[in-house]
Write an enzyme that holds these catalytic residues in place. Structure first.
Site, PDB file in Angstrom:
ATOM      1  N   HIS A 168       0.828  -1.204   0.000  1.00 59.31           N
ATOM      2  CA  HIS A 168       0.000   0.000   0.000  1.00 59.31           C
ATOM      3  C   HIS A 168       0.864   1.256   0.000  1.00 59.31           C
ATOM      4  CE1 HIS A 168      -3.997  -1.565   0.226  1.00 59.31           C
ATOM      5  NE2 HIS A 168      -3.854  -2.144   1.404  1.00 59.31           N
ATOM      6  N   CYS A 242       0.445   1.759  -5.797  1.00 58.34           N
ATOM      7  CA  CYS A 242      -0.497   2.607  -6.525  1.00 58.34           C
ATOM      8  C   CYS A 242       0.046   4.026  -6.670  1.00 58.34           C
ATOM      9  CB  CYS A 242      -1.841   2.651  -5.802  1.00 58.34           C
ATOM     10  SG  CYS A 242      -2.679   1.066  -5.723  1.00 58.34           S
ATOM     11  N   ARG A 251       0.045   2.338 -11.583  1.00 56.62           N
ATOM     12  CA  ARG A 251       1.034   1.670 -10.740  1.00 56.62           C
ATOM     13  C   ARG A 251       2.405   2.302 -10.941  1.00 56.62           C
ATOM     14  NH1 ARG A 251      -3.049   0.330  -9.158  1.00 56.62           N
ATOM     15  NH2 ARG A 251      -3.888  -1.766  -8.753  1.00 56.62           N
TER      16      ARG A 251
END
Length: 264
Positions: A168, A242, A251
């Site tokens: 993340h 991300c 990405r």
């Protein structure tokens, strides 16, 4: 001369309508305030609470892995052999072709980790990052715990091919929040029970499609931006997250090459 004036008579119906309007406005204001408070609490939960809890959990998992590895190595020393899937050793033939005396090196045979099992520790000094690596890239059982996830089907640490990871960038520990700070030559270390593998950052792809599967292939190369990636087999590591922040539209990719292996 008598002057007459008209006095407007306010009926009960007018007063009731005004009262209803005031109540509606007051109720609408209260509703907006309530919604605003709930949204603020949701933001606090996502940006602060999930990060706090995920980071704590990740730190505890790193400590647990280190304790487990230390205990396993102590048992290896006492028992004279590998336990719990630890590294075995195989003889390396001498230059003259004889086996005696034979040097020993860790075997490259690795027991595949179970789904969502944390089995390695990723350390990136520039980012002050030390986080568990778990098998799989599921949100609930890996990424939302603050872990970095290993793409199933890609290689394991130190193996020829591509050891590909995801993490993340925002919320839930956000281990890869500062990935854009990495520069060529920065160290990326992956520790397992048997060895520590050091990769050097080599290439950075700032943005590509979320469906660009080429970046995690054994010889990684972007299918969207073919100028980024490699043409020859090697020992690679891939970090994906991300981008831009607080979105999952694209990405970002960082690639590194294996430069050293140190047995534990």
């Amino acid at each position: 001369m008598r002057t007459s004036s008209r006095v407007r008579v306010v009926g009960h119906g007018d007063r009731r309508r005004r009262t209803r309007r005031r109540r509606a406005l007051w109720g609408g204001g209260e509703l907006l305030v309530t919604v605003g408070v709930l949204l603020m609490l949701l933001v606090v939960h996502q940006l602060w609470w999930t990060n706090r809890e995920a980071r704590r959990g990740a730190e505890r998992k790193v400590e647990a892995l280190e304790r487990q590895w230390g205990s396993d190595r102590a048992r290896d020393d006492i028992g004279g052999g590998a336990v719990n899937g630890g590294p075995s050793t195989v003889p390396t033939p001498e230059a003259d072709g004889s086996d005696a005396p034979a040097r020993q090196r860790p075997s490259t045979r690795v027991t595949p980790p179970r789904r969502s099992q944390a089995y390695a520790v990723l350390t990136i000094a520039r980012l002050h990052l030390r986080v568990p690596v778990a098998e799989g890239v599921g949100k609930a059982d890996v990424l939302d715990k603050g872990y970095v996830g290993h793409y199933p089907g890609t290689q394991q640490p130190g193996q020829a091919g591509n050891f590909a990871l995801a993490g993340h960038r925002n919320t839930h520990g956000e281990p890869f929040r500062y990935l854009p700070r990495l520069r060529p030559g920065d160290d990326i270390e992956v520790e397992t029970r048997s060895a520590t593998y050091t990769y050097d950052v080599d290439q950075v792809l700032p943005r590509t499609s979320a469906t660009d599967s080429g970046v995690v292939r054994p010889v990684p190369r972007s299918l969207v931006r073919p100028g980024h990636g490699y043409d020859a087999p090697g020992h690679y590591i891939t970090l994906t997250t991300c981008t831009p922040e607080f979105t999952s539209r694209y990405r970002m990719v960082v690639w590194g090459k294996l430069v050293s292996t140190r047995s534990r």
